[in-house]
Design an enzyme around this catalytic site. Sequence first.
Site, PDB file in Angstrom:
ATOM      1  N   CYS A  27       0.832  -1.210   0.000  1.00  0.00           N
ATOM      2  CA  CYS A  27       0.000   0.000   0.000  1.00  0.00           C
ATOM      3  C   CYS A  27       0.869   1.265   0.000  1.00  0.00           C
ATOM      4  O   CYS A  27       1.638   1.478   0.934  1.00  0.00           O
ATOM      5  CB  CYS A  27      -0.894  -0.045   1.230  1.00  0.00           C
ATOM      6  SG  CYS A  27      -1.585   1.517   1.748  1.00  0.00           S
ATOM      7  N   CYS A  30       0.418   3.404   3.072  1.00  0.00           N
ATOM      8  CA  CYS A  30       1.028   2.758   4.239  1.00  0.00           C
ATOM      9  C   CYS A  30       2.524   3.017   4.269  1.00  0.00           C
ATOM     10  O   CYS A  30       3.107   3.226   5.338  1.00  0.00           O
ATOM     11  CB  CYS A  30       0.759   1.254   4.216  1.00  0.00           C
ATOM     12  SG  CYS A  30      -0.992   0.821   4.236  1.00  0.00           S
TER      13      CYS A  30
END
Length: 104
Positions: A27, A30
């Site tokens: 991600c 992230c």
Amino acid sequence: MKPIQSDQQFQEAIQDKGMVVFTTSWCPDCRRLDMYVDELVKDYPQFNWYVVDRDELPDLSDAQEVRGIPSLLFYQEGVKQEHLHSANAKTEMQIRSFLDTLNA
């Protein structure tokens, strides 16, 4: 942050001011969070910080209604108190605003 790798570890983590960050390795948001999460942990010591890889514990993530990542969930005495969904967890400022509103 301490990694959570089982449902049992999760149940223990959410008993006392558990701030659980749901993330994954792929991600982009992230990875951006990774750049400043250590600073958040240092600046908000009133929380016990944990991380869950959504891909490693998909059933737990589903049970906690984590639909997007990253997501920050705050627990007290085993009960989810607040959930910062991924759409609102894109920047450090958004996350700090969320943390500032919690009465921990």
